[in-house]
Structures are given as structure tokens and as C-alpha cells.
Design an enzyme around this catalytic site. Structure first.
Site, PDB file in Angstrom:
ATOM      1  N   CYS A   1      18.102  -3.209 -17.194  1.00 56.15           N
ATOM      2  CA  CYS A   1      19.040  -4.166 -16.602  1.00 56.15           C
ATOM      3  C   CYS A   1      20.448  -3.587 -16.535  1.00 56.15           C
ATOM      4  CB  CYS A   1      19.044  -5.448 -17.413  1.00 56.15           C
ATOM      5  SG  CYS A   1      19.377  -5.152 -19.143  1.00 56.15           S
TER       6      CYS A   1
ATOM      7  N   GLU B   1      19.684 -13.769 -20.081  1.00 56.77           N
ATOM      8  CA  GLU B   1      20.086 -12.374 -19.855  1.00 56.77           C
ATOM      9  C   GLU B   1      19.332 -11.892 -18.636  1.00 56.77           C
ATOM     10  OE1 GLU B   1      22.215 -10.684 -21.493  1.00 56.77           O
ATOM     11  OE2 GLU B   1      22.320 -11.474 -23.526  1.00 56.77           O
TER      12      GLU B   1
ATOM     13  N   GLU C   1      19.004  -5.538  -7.096  1.00 59.85           N
ATOM     14  CA  GLU C   1      18.523  -4.764  -8.245  1.00 59.85           C
ATOM     15  C   GLU C   1      17.178  -4.134  -7.891  1.00 59.85           C
ATOM     16  OE1 GLU C   1      16.982  -6.852 -11.722  1.00 59.85           O
ATOM     17  OE2 GLU C   1      18.290  -5.614 -12.950  1.00 59.85           O
TER      18      GLU C   1
ATOM     19  N   LYS D   1       7.162 -15.143 -26.358  1.00 59.63           N
ATOM     20  CA  LYS D   1       6.219 -14.851 -25.276  1.00 59.63           C
ATOM     21  C   LYS D   1       6.588 -13.524 -24.632  1.00 59.63           C
ATOM     22  CE  LYS D   1       5.599 -15.303 -20.871  1.00 59.63           C
ATOM     23  NZ  LYS D   1       4.788 -14.098 -20.654  1.00 59.63           N
TER      24      LYS D   1
HETATM   25  P1  NAD Z   1      10.418 -11.827 -15.186  1.00 62.96           P
HETATM   26  O1  NAD Z   1      11.465 -12.863 -15.054  1.00 62.96           O
HETATM   27  O2  NAD Z   1       9.385 -11.739 -14.129  1.00 62.96           O
HETATM   28  O3  NAD Z   1       9.630 -11.999 -16.545  1.00 62.96           O
HETATM   29  C1  NAD Z   1      10.282 -12.116 -17.789  1.00 62.96           C
HETATM   30  C2  NAD Z   1       9.448 -12.981 -18.696  1.00 62.96           C
HETATM   31  O4  NAD Z   1       9.413 -14.306 -18.165  1.00 62.96           O
HETATM   32  C3  NAD Z   1       7.994 -12.533 -18.803  1.00 62.96           C
HETATM   33  O5  NAD Z   1       7.539 -12.741 -20.113  1.00 62.96           O
HETATM   34  C4  NAD Z   1       7.306 -13.457 -17.819  1.00 62.96           C
HETATM   35  O6  NAD Z   1       5.929 -13.638 -18.083  1.00 62.96           O
HETATM   36  C5  NAD Z   1       8.074 -14.740 -18.040  1.00 62.96           C
HETATM   37  N1  NAD Z   1       7.977 -15.705 -16.936  1.00 62.96           N
HETATM   38  C6  NAD Z   1       7.749 -15.472 -15.614  1.00 62.96           C
HETATM   39  N2  NAD Z   1       7.738 -16.634 -14.937  1.00 62.96           N
HETATM   40  C7  NAD Z   1       7.959 -17.622 -15.830  1.00 62.96           C
HETATM   41  C8  NAD Z   1       8.106 -19.048 -15.732  1.00 62.96           C
HETATM   42  N3  NAD Z   1       7.969 -19.681 -14.580  1.00 62.96           N
HETATM   43  N4  NAD Z   1       8.386 -19.730 -16.866  1.00 62.96           N
HETATM   44  C9  NAD Z   1       8.552 -19.108 -18.043  1.00 62.96           C
HETATM   45  N5  NAD Z   1       8.418 -17.771 -18.197  1.00 62.96           N
HETATM   46  C10 NAD Z   1       8.128 -17.039 -17.099  1.00 62.96           C
HETATM   47  O7  NAD Z   1      11.161 -10.449 -15.373  1.00 62.96           O
HETATM   48  P2  NAD Z   1      10.490  -9.022 -15.606  1.00 62.96           P
HETATM   49  O8  NAD Z   1       9.988  -8.554 -14.285  1.00 62.96           O
HETATM   50  O9  NAD Z   1       9.554  -9.046 -16.749  1.00 62.96           O
HETATM   51  O10 NAD Z   1      11.736  -8.174 -16.072  1.00 62.96           O
HETATM   52  C11 NAD Z   1      12.615  -7.590 -15.184  1.00 62.96           C
HETATM   53  C12 NAD Z   1      13.879  -8.387 -15.072  1.00 62.96           C
HETATM   54  O11 NAD Z   1      14.450  -8.586 -16.364  1.00 62.96           O
HETATM   55  C13 NAD Z   1      14.935  -7.670 -14.282  1.00 62.96           C
HETATM   56  O12 NAD Z   1      15.593  -8.529 -13.397  1.00 62.96           O
HETATM   57  C14 NAD Z   1      15.891  -7.176 -15.360  1.00 62.96           C
HETATM   58  O13 NAD Z   1      17.178  -6.918 -14.920  1.00 62.96           O
HETATM   59  C15 NAD Z   1      15.832  -8.256 -16.350  1.00 62.96           C
HETATM   60  N6  NAD Z   1      16.280  -7.765 -17.663  1.00 62.96           N
HETATM   61  C16 NAD Z   1      17.489  -8.181 -18.146  1.00 62.96           C
HETATM   62  C17 NAD Z   1      17.940  -7.720 -19.368  1.00 62.96           C
HETATM   63  C18 NAD Z   1      19.251  -8.173 -19.956  1.00 62.96           C
HETATM   64  O14 NAD Z   1      19.408  -8.073 -21.159  1.00 62.96           O
HETATM   65  N7  NAD Z   1      20.177  -8.670 -19.182  1.00 62.96           N
HETATM   66  C19 NAD Z   1      17.168  -6.833 -20.090  1.00 62.96           C
HETATM   67  C20 NAD Z   1      15.948  -6.430 -19.569  1.00 62.96           C
HETATM   68  C21 NAD Z   1      15.507  -6.919 -18.350  1.00 62.96           C
END
Ligand code: NAD
Length: 492
Positions: free
Chosen positions: A295, A261, A396, A185
Site C-alpha cells: 500500500c 487502512e 493503485e 479474518k
Molecule cells: P480486499 O479489500 O479485497 O480484502 C481485504 C480483506 O477484506 C480480505 O480479508 C477480504 O477477504 C476481506 N473482504 C473482502 N470483501 C469483504 C466484505 N464485503 N466484507 C468484509 N470483508 C471483506 O483487499 P486485498 O485485495 O486483500 O488487499 C489489497 C488492498 O489492501 C490494496 O488496496 C492495498 O492498498 C490495501 N492495503 C492497505 C494497507 C494499509 O495499511 N493502508 C496495507 C496493505 C494493503
């Protein structure tokens, strides 16, 4: 027709990828996907509903049951994964343009940091296929005991928008190497690259149902995966808020296992004896690569008091000259933030920094000249005189905003470095090897870079301490996520 026009004309609008085919959704809802740099409509993606997710999970389960993939000879699987890498590589330029159009990142960043390393990850895990095996264990009594490593089953891979191709592949590649099938997804903001990746998997010979993609919002499609009774494991990259929702969904459904992650507020620590030129380059790209939506961004620059003023002056000067603009222009160094909401969030952190008494050394505003007004471009920003307890030093931001903090000795640097809820990555710059190793031991983070920043390799594990998550992507460690261990006893 320009490359961008050609790429747009091929975006798989309003389609899911299930059972080896591009299919129409059951859900009547769809999401407009726009190029954040221009506001232009790229296409629409379905907001997949639970029925769509059921269909994708059933396709993945059927491929597990039929052993279409996991039952193949290891050498055959290895060849197919290599071919998968080759197909992605053949489409490198097109994928980089698509990644840029979806996300607003520069094409050069898309190539360097997103698509090219995804090719490498596929090759790396192709190499693992024939090396995933158990052990024979000496046990008491007349027995032979050995372990088998078996695929965990159907994997839900939930990925964010910042490195949409790479992070999807970080999950697909080891999952496939272990014999699993996957339902990916992507983020609702960047759905098209993952759909392309699934097409490439088919072109390479991955059997139908092994790689499926369902697009949609988190609260609809994501939740349906998180709560699905027939998903065995979730591999998640994203925010802490979503991680909590997924842990809850697992607890309230089938206790599916989860790896997380999450974010970071990563300390990049400079001692006065460091190589200043190298440290400057690394600190600069450490925060501004991918417009700070990373991240592992080095968003807290901890500078020893003897070096502080000189170094921060040089960095602010370089940041002030950064070329921000059209992501498709190869000369651009930084593109557009992902969305209006993200831009508002970043600007509100800048306001908070000012309110709390940090000093703006450069940047601090949105860029709205000419064509930039249509996108979400923010000046590279450097704050000085930041105190460790300020919001801009704790949370962050996920944008091009650097918080520099002065420290007097190694103990203080460690205390500041460890003083947030996060523990993803860190860096230490000094020529004193004993100091560097001591720091590496003391810092609570999943990676410590010494005299470098953003060291990534498909072979080296990546993941967090504390609220940056648990489980590891990449390297041999990721294989743990996608296998079950079975202990077999034979009476002799
Ligand atoms: P997010 O958590 O909002 O979304 C990530 C994914 O989860 C998306 O596909 C989103 O649609 C889905 N999602 C949202 N709510 C959900 C739920 N209730 N159930 C299941 N899936 C759901 O994060 P984002 O805004 O897309 O990304 C930014 C974040 O990701 C930042 O905090 C960043 O640090 C983190 N990040 C971490 C890494 C790593 O490897 N550690 C890498 C990239 C990004």
C-alpha cells in the site's frame, strides 16, 4: 525433508481457531490455497459461514465477560505479550517460509518486512499495557472528575494478503494491550499465517477466546463479521471497495466503529540536489519490494526536469537487472504476484499505460521461462513520459509498475502529488531543508519521508488522508481505536 516441505506438512488444513482450539468448521465449504509461485496446493481453509463467525464472536465475548484477559494484572498481560513476541521470534524462519509459500513473496522480504516487524510490534505494545490510563480533569463545582480508558470489546480484524502476518499483528497487539478480544479474518489467499499467530498466542499464555481466527471469503466470512451485532469494532486493512461495504454493514447493523487502512498512489518526489545514490536505492525498493504489492509503494516517481533523464535511465537499468524468480531462493529479489487475477490486473494497467502514450523504459511483460511459467512473475516495469491524469498515474496498480512523471518546480510537484484520491504516504528528496519542510506541510498524506523511503517503526503512527482511510495503526495513536473513554464524576 526441505524446510518448505516441513512447513507445508504443518499447515493447519481445514481448521478455524476458536476459543483457544483448532476446530472444524460448521460450514461444509472450503477454499483451496495454492502457492502462487508454483501453483502447488498448500492446503484448504474453511469458508467460514455465519454460524462459524457466531461461534468465534461468542468465544471472544465470553473472554471479555469473564475478564479472563482484560481483568489480568497489567504486569501479567505485559509478560504474556512479551512471551507472544518470543514465541513468534522462535518461529521466525518457519513463519517466513510459510508467508512466502502463501503469498509468493521472497523469503527475505517475508523475514525483513513481514514477520520480524511483527515481533517488534508485539514487544512495543507489551510496553504500553501499563501505560494506558486516563486523566483527572479540573471541572467547575465540588467534583472530582477523571477518565478511565476501557477496552472497546470484541474487535473484528479484517486483513489483506500482502503482509498477512504483520498486518494481523498490527491489529492484535494494540487490541490485546488495551484488553480487547479479537476475531481475525485473514485473506482467503493467505489464511495459514494468521492461524499460526493464534496458536503462538495460546502458547504464550493468552487465555482462550481472546485471539480467534476465522478464514473465508470476504462476501461470506467478512460480511458476517461486518454485520455482526456483537462485534464492537472493525479494524480493516484492504481496498476502498471493501471499506465501503464495511461502512454500509456497520450502518445497517450495530454502528460498530471502524478504522480503515486503504490503498495509496504514493508520490516519491526528487529534486536535483538530492543524494542520487540513496534516492536510487530507495526509489527502486520503494516500488519493487514485495513485488509492488504494497500500500505504501512509491508508485509515482516525480522527478525534477533537470534530473529526470539521467535518474530514470539509472533506475531502468537497475530494474532491468533485478533478479526475479523462486521466492525460496535467498538470491531472488522479487517473487511471484499473488494470483492470476492480480497478474491480469497489472498487465491490463501496463496495456493502458502504453495506450495512453506513456513510454516503456523497461519491463512490461510477464515472465514465462521454464519454471516461472507456473507462477505469476512480472518484469519490473518503468514507464516514463507519464502524465498526471493517466490511469497509471491515478489508480493503485499493486504491482511492480512505476510511473515516472516530470515536474518543473515545487508548486507543480505538490499539485501532482495531491492530485489523486489517495493520501497514504509520500517522500521528498532534497538537501534544502526549508523546501523539504514546506513540502511536508503541503502534501496531503499520512506519512512524509524526507530523504528516505518506507520508514516504519512500531512507535510511529501509520495511516491515510483522503480515501486512503482513517484511524491509525501503530504508535500510541492506535490505542485510540481499541479503547472507550469513560468520564467518572464524584461529588465531593
Ligand atoms: P480486499 O479489500 O479485497 O480484502 C481485504 C480483506 O477484506 C480480505 O480479508 C477480504 O477477504 C476481506 N473482504 C473482502 N470483501 C469483504 C466484505 N464485503 N466484507 C468484509 N470483508 C471483506 O483487499 P486485498 O485485495 O486483500 O488487499 C489489497 C488492498 O489492501 C490494496 O488496496 C492495498 O492498498 C490495501 N492495503 C492497505 C494497507 C494499509 O495499511 N493502508 C496495507 C496493505 C494493503
Amino acid at each position: 525433508m526441505s524446510v518448505a516441505e516441513a512447513v507445508k506438512s504443518r499447515t493447519p488444513t481445514d481448521r478455524l481457531f476458536i476459543g483457544g482450539k483448532s476446530v472444524s468448521p460448521a460450514s461444509g465449504q472450503s477454499i483451496e490455497v495454492r502457492n502462487p509461485a508454483t501453483g502447488e496446493l498448500l492446503g484448504t481453509a474453511p469458508d467460514a459461514n455465519p454460524a462459524d463467525v457466531d461461534r468465534a464472536v461468542a468465544a471472544a465475548r465470553a473472554s471479555i465477560e469473564s475478564k479472563a484477559w482484560r481483568g489480568k494484572d497489567p504486569s501479567e498481560k505485559e509478560k504474556i505479550l512479551w512471551r507472544f513476541a518470543d514465541v513468534l521470534e522462535k518461529n521466525l524462519d518457519e513463519m517466513a517460509v510459510l508467508a512466502s509459500l502463501e503469498n509468493g513473496k521472497t523469503v527475505r522480504e517475508a523475514l525483513r518486512g513481514d514477520v520480524r516487524p511483527a515481533v517488534d510490534a508485539l514487544r512495543y505494545y507489551a510496553g504500553w499495557v501499563r501505560r494506558i490510563y486516563g486523566e483527572t480533569i479540573p471541572v467547575d463545582g465540588p467534583y472530582l472528575n477523571f477518565t478511565l480508558r476501557e477496552p472497546v470489546g470484541v474487535v473484528g480484524a479484517i486483513v489483506p494478503w500482502n503482509y498477512a502476518t504483520l498486518i494481523a499483528v498490527w491489529k492484535i497487539a494494540p487490541a490485546l494491550a488495551c484488553g480487547c478480544s479479537v476475531v481475525v479474518k485473514p485473506s482467503e489467499m493467505t489464511p495459514f499465517t494468521a492461524l499460526k499467530v493464534a496458536e503462538f498466542a495460546m502458547e504464550a499464555g493468552v487465555p482462550e477466546g481472546v485471539v480467534n481466527v476465522v478464514t473465508g471469503y470476504g462476501h461470506t466470512t467478512g460480511e458476517a463479521i461486518g454485520r455482526h451485532m456483537d462485534v464492537d469494532k472493525i479494524s480493516f486493512t484492504g481496498s476502498i471497495r471493501t471499506a465501503r461495504a464495511l461502512l454500509k454493514a456497520s450502518a445497517e447493523s450495530n454502528l460498530k466503529r471502524i478504522s480503515l487502512e486503504l490503498g495509496g498512489k504514493n508520490p516519491n518526489i526528487l529534486f536535483p540536489d538530492c543524494d542520487r545514490k540513496a534516492a536510487l536505492e530507495a526509489a527502486f525498493w520503494g516500488i519493487y519490494a514485495n513485488k509492488g504489492e504494497v500500500c505504501s509503494a512509491g508508485s509515482r516517481l516525480l522527478v525534477h526536469q533537470d534530473l529526470h533523464d539521467e535518474f530514470v535511465g539509472m533506475l531502468a537499468d537497475r530494474a532491468g537487472r533485478m533478479k526475479v524468480g523462486d521466492p525460496l531462493d535467498p538470491a531472488s529479489e522479487m517473487g511471484s504476484q499473488i494470483s492470476a487475477a492480480q497478474t491480469e490486473k497489472i498487465l491490463s494497467y501496463i496495456e493502458s499505460g502504453k495506450r495512453e502514450g506513456a513510454r516503456l523504459a523497461c519491463g512490461g511483460s510477464r515472465l514465462t521461462d521454464g519454471a516461472l511459467a507456473k507462477g505469476f512473475f512480472i518484469q519490473p516495469t518503468v514507464f516514463t513520459e507519464v502524465k498526471p491524469e493517466m490511469k497509471i498515474a491515478q489508480e493503485e496498480i499493486f504491482g511492480p509498475v512505476l510511473s515516472t512523471i516530470r515536474f518543473k518546480d515545487a508548486e507543480e510537484a505538490v499539485r501532482i502529488a495531491n492530485g489523486t484520491i489517495y493520501g497514504l504516504v509520500s517522500a521528498v528528496w532534497t538537501k534544502d531543508i526549508q523546501l523539504a519542510f514546506r513540502m511536508a506541510q503541503e502534501i496531503k498524506a499520512g506519512s512524509v519521508w524526507i530523504n528516505t523511503y518506507n520508514g516504519f517503526d512500531s512507535a510511529s503512527p501509520f495511516g491515510g488522508y483522503k480515501q486512503s482511510g482513517f484511524g491509525r495503526d501503530l504508535g500510541a495513536y492506535a490505542l485510540e481505536q481499541y479503547t472507550n473513554v469513560k468520564s467518572v464524576w464524584v461529588a465531593l
